[in-house]
Design an enzyme around this catalytic site. Structure first.
Site, mmCIF file in Angstrom:
data_model
loop_
_atom_site.group_PDB
_atom_site.id
_atom_site.type_symbol
_atom_site.label_atom_id
_atom_site.label_comp_id
_atom_site.label_asym_id
_atom_site.label_seq_id
_atom_site.Cartn_x
_atom_site.Cartn_y
_atom_site.Cartn_z
ATOM 1 N N TYR A 143 0.821 -1.212 0.000
ATOM 2 C CA TYR A 143 0.000 0.000 0.000
ATOM 3 C C TYR A 143 0.856 1.264 0.000
ATOM 4 O O TYR A 143 0.366 2.354 -0.273
ATOM 5 C CB TYR A 143 -0.956 0.022 1.203
ATOM 6 C CG TYR A 143 -2.020 -1.064 1.165
ATOM 7 C CD1 TYR A 143 -2.194 -1.857 0.042
ATOM 8 C CD2 TYR A 143 -2.848 -1.300 2.247
ATOM 9 C CE1 TYR A 143 -3.147 -2.855 0.000
ATOM 10 C CE2 TYR A 143 -3.814 -2.299 2.224
ATOM 11 C CZ TYR A 143 -3.958 -3.074 1.091
ATOM 12 O OH TYR A 143 -4.906 -4.058 1.052
ATOM 13 N N LYS A 192 3.687 -15.295 2.402
ATOM 14 C CA LYS A 192 3.631 -16.045 1.139
ATOM 15 C C LYS A 192 5.085 -16.327 0.757
ATOM 16 O O LYS A 192 5.559 -15.969 -0.328
ATOM 17 C CB LYS A 192 2.886 -15.198 0.081
ATOM 18 C CG LYS A 192 2.554 -15.924 -1.185
ATOM 19 C CD LYS A 192 1.482 -16.978 -1.028
ATOM 20 C CE LYS A 192 1.275 -17.713 -2.346
ATOM 21 N NZ LYS A 192 0.555 -18.972 -2.224
ATOM 22 N N ASP A 224 -2.742 -18.251 1.711
ATOM 23 C CA ASP A 224 -3.874 -18.974 1.095
ATOM 24 C C ASP A 224 -4.393 -20.038 2.050
ATOM 25 O O ASP A 224 -5.608 -20.217 2.224
ATOM 26 C CB ASP A 224 -3.497 -19.561 -0.272
ATOM 27 C CG ASP A 224 -2.075 -20.087 -0.343
ATOM 28 O OD1 ASP A 224 -1.318 -19.896 0.628
ATOM 29 O OD2 ASP A 224 -1.712 -20.706 -1.357
ATOM 30 N N ASP A 248 -5.282 -6.864 5.879
ATOM 31 C CA ASP A 248 -6.494 -6.176 5.441
ATOM 32 C C ASP A 248 -7.548 -7.223 5.047
ATOM 33 O O ASP A 248 -8.712 -7.166 5.472
ATOM 34 C CB ASP A 248 -6.124 -5.303 4.224
ATOM 35 C CG ASP A 248 -7.199 -4.305 3.869
ATOM 36 O OD1 ASP A 248 -8.218 -4.256 4.575
ATOM 37 O OD2 ASP A 248 -7.028 -3.592 2.864
ATOM 38 N N ASP A 252 -10.946 -8.847 7.593
ATOM 39 C CA ASP A 252 -12.355 -8.767 7.184
ATOM 40 C C ASP A 252 -12.990 -10.152 7.209
ATOM 41 O O ASP A 252 -14.141 -10.320 7.626
ATOM 42 C CB ASP A 252 -12.479 -8.183 5.772
ATOM 43 C CG ASP A 252 -12.688 -6.678 5.802
ATOM 44 O OD1 ASP A 252 -12.254 -6.059 6.789
ATOM 45 O OD2 ASP A 252 -13.278 -6.132 4.855
#
Ligand code: NAD
Length: 359
Positions: A143, A192, A224, A248, A252
């Protein structure tokens, strides 16, 4: 007797309604435990655009910097949807996090037994409640990395860059291990590393920092797999440490598992005592001004403030216990209402929780 200065950024939409209830709860805590909380109200978001023409006035940032902590409601709404990008209300959040050096985001996903039927997961997966803390890096990664447009193999292309310095990983890892020490001492670091170089540095650095915390059991999981495990068996998690983008997305997912957006708090912290505490929901323009918003997420945000910024664990627990107690007594705002329960508005929910603290 301790004294704390709190900047209150009520914001837009339901922000002022829910922060008012959280402030009342803090006042009750002050009376009961003999602390002084001083509140200073400042503007950010759409209301600041209306008043000063900018979403984050310098004075607001200055007052927040000088405070012991910041309580934020929510910012934004349709009225400001067409404001130019750099001055959109939501930019105030980034400006506050950046300006206050808040690089760690703590997002608990707690599910209360009384609300188990609100979860979209099967009852046997979530029975007895859930209690996960997601620790998300907040001021680095993709970001904030280099981005732009260029000519690539197939013509014009856009790119964003995921970059993490060792220092950034060390400081978020230490904050996450500190949080794990206050909980069940079980930390899963999500990355990852099978694909990304930045994740390999992340994993190596987390392992190094883990040596400073021999009591904490640490393991690593690919993102994942983590997203799958969160719905398969969420109870296996205590603390999840992860990067800005993975956090992020996973936070959620975790919040949805618990059933209601109106119940979950969050904290953004840095190196020192100053933190910013806010509900995870937005300004909910559809219900603003109607005494319908659930104030619990904001009330639990001040419980996090007491715990993480002021180290007042007993006081934080008094708030959490009061929330559990009113839910068990059947009080419900419209978003969590079910048959046979007692329907209340924002103000009434705030009052029953504050009254519960006095008991
Ligand atoms: P939202 O979270 O405001 O609302 C989503 C839905 O959840 C709505 O139906 C709303 O009524 C409901 N809801 C949210 N909080 C609730 C509560 N406490 N009690 C009961 N119901 C609640 O998300 P949105 O509609 O996507 O965004 C609305 C505005 O808020 C936008 O301008 C957005 O940019 C902004 N926003 C701000 C923040 C923040 O300030 N941290 C976060 C997210 C969105």
């Amino acid at each position: 007797m301790a004294e704390f200065n709190i900047a209150v950024v009520s914001g837009d939409g339901i922000g002022p309604e829910v922060t008012a209830e959280a402030v009342n709860v803090l006042k009750k805590i002050g009376e009961k435990f003999n602390h002084i909380f001083n509140f200073k109200y400042v503007l950010a978001g759409g209301c600041a655009i209306d008043e000063f023409g900018v979403c984050l006035p310098e004075e607001t940032l200055e007052i927040c910097k000088q405070s012991d902590s910041v309580l934020l409601g929510a910012v934004g709404g349709p009225k400001w949807d067409n404001v130019e990008n750099k001055n959109r209300p939501e930019k105030a959040l980034l400006g506050l996090r950046d300006g206050l050096g808040l690089f760690t985001n703590l997002r608990p996903a707690t599910m209360y037994k009384a609300l188990a039927n609100a979860s979209p997961l099967k009852p046997e997966i979530v029975e007895d409640g859930l209690d996960i803390m997601i620790v998300r890096e907040l001021t680095g990664g993709i970001y904030f990395g280099d981005r732009g447009y260029r000519q690539g193999k197939y013509g014009e292309e856009a790119y964003d860059t995921e970059a993490y310095s060792k220092k950034e990983i060390e400081r978020i890892a230490r904050n996450a291990f500190d949080v794990a020490m206050q909980r069940n001492k079980n930390l899963v670091s999500v990355d990852k590393a099978n694909v990304l170089e930045s994740s390999r540095l992340w994993r190596k650095t987390v392992d190094e920092i883990s040596k400073e915390y021999p009591e904490v059991k640490v393991s690593h999981m690919y993102v994942d797999n983590a997203s799958m495990q969160l719905v398969r068996n969420p109870k296996q998690f205590d603390v999840i440490l992860t990067s800005n983008m993975f956090g992020d997305i996973l936070s959620d997912e975790a919040s949805m598992i618990t059933g209601s957006i109106g119940l979950l708090p969050s904290a953004s912290i840095g190196d020192g005592r100053l933190g910013m505490y806010e509900p995870i929901h937005g300004s909910a323009p559809d219900i603003a001004g109607q005494n319908k918003a659930n104030p619990i997420a904001t009330i639990l945000s001040v419980a996090m403030m007491l715990k993480y910024s002021f180290k007042l664990d007993k006081e934080a627990k008094a708030i959490e216990d009061a929330v559990i107690s009113v839910l068990e007594k059947g009080y419900r705002t419209p978003d969590i209402m079910s048959e046979g329960m007692i329907l209340v508005g924002t103000k009434e929910m705030g009052k029953v929780i504050a009254d519960e603290i006095n008991m």
